[in-house]
Design a protein around this motif. Structure first.
Motif, PDB file in Angstrom:
ATOM      1  N   UNK A  25      35.381  29.057  36.046  1.00 26.19           N
ATOM      2  CA  UNK A  25      33.961  29.244  36.345  1.00 26.19           C
ATOM      3  C   UNK A  25      33.649  29.032  37.827  1.00 26.19           C
ATOM      4  N   UNK A  26      34.397  28.156  38.497  1.00 29.60           N
ATOM      5  CA  UNK A  26      34.222  27.995  39.944  1.00 29.60           C
ATOM      6  C   UNK A  26      34.622  29.270  40.662  1.00 29.60           C
ATOM      7  N   UNK A  27      35.747  29.865  40.253  1.00 28.73           N
ATOM      8  CA  UNK A  27      36.208  31.111  40.868  1.00 28.73           C
ATOM      9  C   UNK A  27      35.216  32.253  40.624  1.00 28.73           C
ATOM     10  N   UNK A  28      34.608  32.308  39.448  1.00 28.36           N
ATOM     11  CA  UNK A  28      33.592  33.326  39.173  1.00 28.36           C
ATOM     12  C   UNK A  28      32.415  33.133  40.128  1.00 28.36           C
ATOM     13  N   UNK A  29      31.962  31.888  40.293  1.00 33.98           N
ATOM     14  CA  UNK A  29      30.841  31.596  41.194  1.00 33.98           C
ATOM     15  C   UNK A  29      31.172  31.957  42.647  1.00 33.98           C
ATOM     16  N   UNK A  30      32.431  31.763  43.046  1.00 29.95           N
ATOM     17  CA  UNK A  30      32.870  32.097  44.405  1.00 29.95           C
ATOM     18  C   UNK A  30      33.084  33.591  44.589  1.00 29.95           C
ATOM     19  N   UNK A  31      33.160  34.332  43.486  1.00 27.93           N
ATOM     20  CA  UNK A  31      33.417  35.772  43.574  1.00 27.93           C
ATOM     21  C   UNK A  31      34.888  36.112  43.683  1.00 27.93           C
ATOM     22  N   UNK A  57      47.454  40.203  41.312  1.00 25.43           N
ATOM     23  CA  UNK A  57      47.286  39.834  42.720  1.00 25.43           C
ATOM     24  C   UNK A  57      45.991  39.045  42.907  1.00 25.43           C
ATOM     25  N   UNK A  58      46.000  37.751  42.578  1.00 24.89           N
ATOM     26  CA  UNK A  58      44.773  36.958  42.649  1.00 24.89           C
ATOM     27  C   UNK A  58      44.235  36.760  44.070  1.00 24.89           C
ATOM     28  N   UNK A  59      45.091  36.770  45.066  1.00 28.55           N
ATOM     29  CA  UNK A  59      44.641  36.540  46.437  1.00 28.55           C
ATOM     30  C   UNK A  59      43.840  37.722  46.968  1.00 28.55           C
ATOM     31  N   UNK A  60      44.268  38.931  46.652  1.00 26.72           N
ATOM     32  CA  UNK A  60      43.602  40.128  47.176  1.00 26.72           C
ATOM     33  C   UNK A  60      42.464  40.628  46.301  1.00 26.72           C
ATOM     34  N   UNK A  61      42.314  40.102  45.083  1.00 34.99           N
ATOM     35  CA  UNK A  61      41.265  40.589  44.188  1.00 34.99           C
ATOM     36  C   UNK A  61      39.895  40.257  44.758  1.00 34.99           C
ATOM     37  N   UNK A  62      39.027  41.245  44.802  1.00 36.77           N
ATOM     38  CA  UNK A  62      37.631  41.066  45.216  1.00 36.77           C
ATOM     39  C   UNK A  62      36.765  41.970  44.362  1.00 36.77           C
ATOM     40  N   UNK A  65      36.068  46.041  44.895  1.00 41.63           N
ATOM     41  CA  UNK A  65      37.169  46.706  45.586  1.00 41.63           C
ATOM     42  C   UNK A  65      38.025  47.452  44.571  1.00 41.63           C
ATOM     43  N   UNK A  66      38.935  48.269  45.057  1.00 39.12           N
ATOM     44  CA  UNK A  66      39.832  48.977  44.149  1.00 39.12           C
ATOM     45  C   UNK A  66      40.587  47.958  43.339  1.00 39.12           C
ATOM     46  N   UNK A  67      40.537  48.114  42.010  1.00 38.02           N
ATOM     47  CA  UNK A  67      41.185  47.165  41.138  1.00 38.02           C
ATOM     48  C   UNK A  67      40.345  45.916  40.914  1.00 38.02           C
ATOM     49  N   UNK A  68      39.151  45.890  41.463  1.00 38.58           N
ATOM     50  CA  UNK A  68      38.269  44.740  41.290  1.00 38.58           C
ATOM     51  C   UNK A  68      37.378  44.913  40.082  1.00 38.58           C
TER      52      UNK A  68
END
Length: 71
Positions: A25-31, A57-62, A65-68
């Protein structure tokens, strides 16, 4: 023909990602993790393909974005 994208629930997302509930849930809030979808009044889930892309690829996921995250 493509298979329809499944909706997976919290327990499955936690098991597949190895994240704790609070971290998720923290990661969801951070986007930095796909937001959940409202599937009923008291239920939510995630598109399996969005979670799979994050796992790949958790580091590049946004979001957006493509694949986001999908809208």
């Amino acid at each position: 023909m493509r298979e329809p994208d499944r909706i997976i629930r919290l327990k499955t997302v936690l098991a597949r990602t190895g994240l704790s509930r609070s971290t998720l849930y923290r990661k969801i809030a951070e986007g930095t993790f796909p937001a959940q979808l409202r599937i009923s009044t008291n239920g939510s889930g995630w598109h399996e393909s969005d979670v799979d892309r994050w796992i790949a690829d958790p580091v590049k996921w946004r979001p957006g974005s493509e694949g986001g995250e999908r809208r």
